[in-house]
Design a protein around this motif. Structure first.
Motif, short mmCIF file in Angstrom:
data_model
loop_
_atom_site.label_atom_id
_atom_site.label_comp_id
_atom_site.label_asym_id
_atom_site.label_seq_id
_atom_site.Cartn_x
_atom_site.Cartn_y
_atom_site.Cartn_z
N MET A 1 0.86 -1.20 -0.02
CA MET A 1 -0.01 0.01 -0.14
C MET A 1 1.02 1.42 0.05
O MET A 1 0.62 2.10 -0.78
N VAL A 2 1.95 1.21 0.65
CA VAL A 2 2.70 2.31 0.87
C VAL A 2 3.33 2.78 -0.64
O VAL A 2 3.52 3.92 -0.90
N THR A 3 3.59 1.86 -1.38
CA THR A 3 4.17 1.89 -2.70
C THR A 3 3.20 2.63 -3.64
O THR A 3 3.54 3.60 -4.33
N SER A 4 2.27 2.17 -3.57
CA SER A 4 0.83 2.83 -4.34
C SER A 4 0.72 4.28 -4.08
O SER A 4 0.48 5.19 -4.87
N VAL A 5 0.92 4.36 -2.71
CA VAL A 5 0.58 5.63 -2.25
C VAL A 5 1.73 6.64 -2.68
O VAL A 5 1.49 7.66 -3.27
N PHE A 6 2.93 5.93 -2.45
CA PHE A 6 4.09 6.98 -2.77
C PHE A 6 4.24 7.27 -4.44
O PHE A 6 4.54 8.44 -4.56
N LEU A 7 3.80 6.26 -5.13
CA LEU A 7 3.97 6.47 -6.47
C LEU A 7 2.94 7.37 -7.25
O LEU A 7 2.88 7.50 -8.42
N TYR A 8 1.86 7.84 -6.53
CA TYR A 8 0.78 8.54 -7.05
C TYR A 8 1.24 9.82 -7.68
O TYR A 8 2.11 10.57 -7.04
N ALA A 9 1.00 9.86 -8.88
CA ALA A 9 1.23 11.00 -9.84
C ALA A 9 2.90 11.46 -9.90
O ALA A 9 3.29 12.47 -10.11
N CYS A 10 3.72 10.26 -9.85
CA CYS A 10 5.14 10.50 -9.69
C CYS A 10 5.62 10.58 -11.45
O CYS A 10 6.61 11.28 -11.49
N GLU A 11 4.75 10.41 -12.33
CA GLU A 11 5.00 10.94 -13.62
C GLU A 11 5.16 12.34 -13.98
O GLU A 11 5.65 12.89 -14.80
#
Length: 145
Positions: A1-11
């Motif tokens: 879950m931490v990974t998906s939250v962290f990667l939110y809008a990383c683009e």
């Protein structure tokens, strides 16, 4: 879950050296938390990564994921004909400020692929060719022990 939250809008991030350092620090902090390793234990980062690999298998670095997602999004937008492409490829009239210029979003793409912005646009038109470039360019070089 931490990974998906962290990667939110990383683009949309512009990866500066400071931001890359912070991403790697967060990743190792999370690994230490998962393995219950304190900083007082004096366990090196390489040892922490080795323990993670032994515990759950090969893991892709967060920085590699961010780079891959950013480059994949760039290829997707470049192949489209929508507003995002217009915004990405347009320029603002006028000059830039004096002094060292801030790193731009497109500078990351140029740096990772080794192509100029115009050449990367042409390369991204071919989906299979762009995927090979993304796979090659998104790897994070391992630091020597």
């Amino acid at each position: 879950m931490v990974t998906s939250v962290f990667l939110y809008a990383c683009e949309s991030w512009t990866l500066t050296a400071e931001l890359q350092r912070r991403v790697q620090a967060l990743e190792l902090r999370c690994y230490r938390k998962m393995l219950n390793i304190s900083f007082k234990d004096h366990v090196t980062n390489n040892e922490v990564k080795t323990r993670v690999r032994r515990a759950i298998g090969p893991v892709e670095d967060l920085l590699s994921i961010v780079k891959r997602r950013k480059m994949t999004w760039y290829g997707h937008v470049t192949r489209s004909s929508r507003l995002a492409k217009t915004i990405l490829q347009s320029t603002v009239p006028g000059g830039r400020r004096r002094g060292r210029q801030k790193k731009r979003w497109e500078d990351n793409i140029n740096e990772w692929t080794g192509l100029s912005f115009a050449n990367s646009q042409r390369a991204s038109e071919g989906r299979s060719r762009w995927r090979r470039i993304v796979r090659r360019s998104s790897r994070v070089p391992q630091q020597p022990p």
